[in-house]
Design an enzyme around this catalytic site. Structure first.
Site, PDB file in Angstrom:
ATOM      1  N   ASP A 136     -61.515 -29.567  14.546  1.00  0.00           N
ATOM      2  CA  ASP A 136     -60.103 -29.310  14.811  1.00  0.00           C
ATOM      3  C   ASP A 136     -59.749 -27.838  14.668  1.00  0.00           C
ATOM      4  O   ASP A 136     -58.920 -27.319  15.423  1.00  0.00           O
ATOM      5  CB  ASP A 136     -59.208 -30.179  13.926  1.00  0.00           C
ATOM      6  CG  ASP A 136     -59.421 -29.944  12.434  1.00  0.00           C
ATOM      7  OD1 ASP A 136     -60.420 -29.293  12.073  1.00  0.00           O
ATOM      8  OD2 ASP A 136     -58.600 -30.417  11.634  1.00  0.00           O
ATOM      9  N   ASP A 160     -66.859 -35.472  10.046  1.00  0.00           N
ATOM     10  CA  ASP A 160     -65.758 -36.229   9.446  1.00  0.00           C
ATOM     11  C   ASP A 160     -65.203 -37.310  10.361  1.00  0.00           C
ATOM     12  O   ASP A 160     -64.494 -38.207   9.896  1.00  0.00           O
ATOM     13  CB  ASP A 160     -64.621 -35.280   9.054  1.00  0.00           C
ATOM     14  CG  ASP A 160     -65.079 -34.178   8.119  1.00  0.00           C
ATOM     15  OD1 ASP A 160     -66.033 -34.397   7.357  1.00  0.00           O
ATOM     16  OD2 ASP A 160     -64.485 -33.077   8.168  1.00  0.00           O
TER      17      ASP A 160
END
EC number: 2.7.1.11
Length: 395
Positions: A136, A160
């Site tokens: 991200d 993740d």
């Protein structure tokens, strides 16, 4: 391999390959490393080669784009054999001038002059498009490139598995395998000494690794950020197992799980600006607290960067290869500002803006959590076993 430094400061790294007159695609790997990055590089290079493109791999993430420009010419020849290798042959970094993610969901604006220099590099290198492989934070940087008119596409990378717009990110499956393998090993030593073993895993603000790794590795307790828990409920689970003549307990905790008080356990980062908080240490906190509450030895293990190292699983090799090939497709279709994503059984694309809008968290009522509960795994939120599949009696 040879290195050439031009008069204007560009650093070129060559094997037998040099840039020709064919159209060009750029690629870089940014953020934390994980298994599968080299598989993406290989798939991108092979796909682009057969479509008539040269491929330029920028060194050390976004930093290779400017001051000085550092790149390596990629080809099927010099990417042969890297499918199974961990890490990234291009290097990566999650620090430096291009960090654009602050905290759990904040965005830091990059210096427009810095973005302007990236645009100049893309133009000077005559790139048809730039593939950014990252999580991200890296994709938040790529989004600002797109907003500035730079032809960029994204590939989702994070162990993740917390990007909302894709079912899976590559690297996640490999991290889960590492967690499960650790639990397999802890199982035998815990049983031998009748101990409680606490295993801390990565995942930042989500519990995907802890959840899937805990199920795959036979954990008895799984603690994740999405479900509140208490020490009393963990102790009740330990007591329940002892009543069943099971004198050891395996606890998996995600690094971002909140303590019963509501706080996070973080490493000290005094004076650091525009950085995501570094999580870590909750495994030790839980182990020390439990040992003071029960008459049983408690030990803790932190997997840490073991989850990032090593080669990718076969699942991640396939997913990373699909992502690399389809990223090239997006460039040929001139669908810039898009990110490839997994929508089983297909590979599709979504806007980078949608992908980084918010993180993807574990659904406490989802199938994986229900499966774990049905098998007797405790999430620390109830004092005893509750089967989610039990139907009320009919009248």
């Amino acid at each position: 391999m040879s290195v050439e430094i031009t008069e204007n400061g560009e650093v070129h790294i060559y094997g037998r390959e040099r840039l020709g007159e064919r159209p060009r695609i750029g690629i870089l790997t940014s953020g934390g490393d994980c298994p599968g990055l080299n598989a993406v590089i290989r798939a991108t290079t092979k796909t682009a080669f057969w479509l008539g493109y040269d491929v330029v791999g920028f060194r050390d993430g976004f930093e290779g784009l400017v001051d000085p420009i550092r790149y390596q010419v990629l080809s099927p020849r010099n990417t042969a054999g890297i499918l199974v290798q961990g890490g990234t042959i291009l290097g990566s970094t999650n620090k430096g001038r291009f960090a654009a993610r602050v905290g759990e969901s904040g965005r830091a604006e990059l210096d427009p002059r810095l973005i302007g220099r990236v645009a100049e590099t893309v133009q000077r290198m005559k790139l048809e498009g730039l593939i950014v492989v990252g999580g991200d934070g890296s994709l938040s940087t790529a989004l600002q490139f797109h907003e500035a008119g730079i032809p960029v596409v994204g590939v989702p990378k994070t162990i993740d598995n917390d990007l909302k717009a894709t079912a899976f990110t590559f690297g996640f499956n490999s991290a889960v395998l590492c967690c499960a393998d650790a639990l397999d090993r802890l199982h035998t030593t815990a049983a031998s000494h009748q101990r409680v073993m606490v295993l801390e895993v990565m995942g930042r603000h989500t519990g995907w690794i802890a959840l899937h790794g805990g199920i795959a590795g036979g954990a008895d307790v799984i603690l994740i950020p999405e479900i509140e828990w208490t020490y009393d409920n963990i102790i009740a689970k330990i007591a329940e197992r002892r009543a069943q003549e099971k004198y050891f307990t395996l606890v998996v905790v995600a690094e971002g799980a909140h303590l019963p008080s509501g706080g996070l356990v973080v490493e000290e980062q005094a004076g650091v600006q525009n950085k995501q908080v570094r999580l870590g240490g909750i495994g030790q906190v839980i182990a020390e607290r439990l040992e003071g509450m029960i008459e049983q030895d408690v030990r803790f293990v932190v997997l840490g960067h073991l989850q990032r190292g090593g080669g990718p699983t076969t699942f991640d090799r396939v997913l990373a290869s699909e992502y690399g090939a389809h990223a090239v497709r997006l460039i040929t279709e001139r669908k810039f500002g898009q990110m490839v994503c997994s929508d089983p059984p297909d590979i599709r694309d979504v806007s980078i803006a949608e992908a980084v809008d918010q993180i993807r968290t574990v659904d406490p009522s989802g199938s994986a959590v229900q499966t774990a509960r049905a098998m007797g795994i405790c999430f620390g939120d109830t004092p005893g076993y509750e089967n989610p599949f039990k139907q009320p009696p009919s009248h």
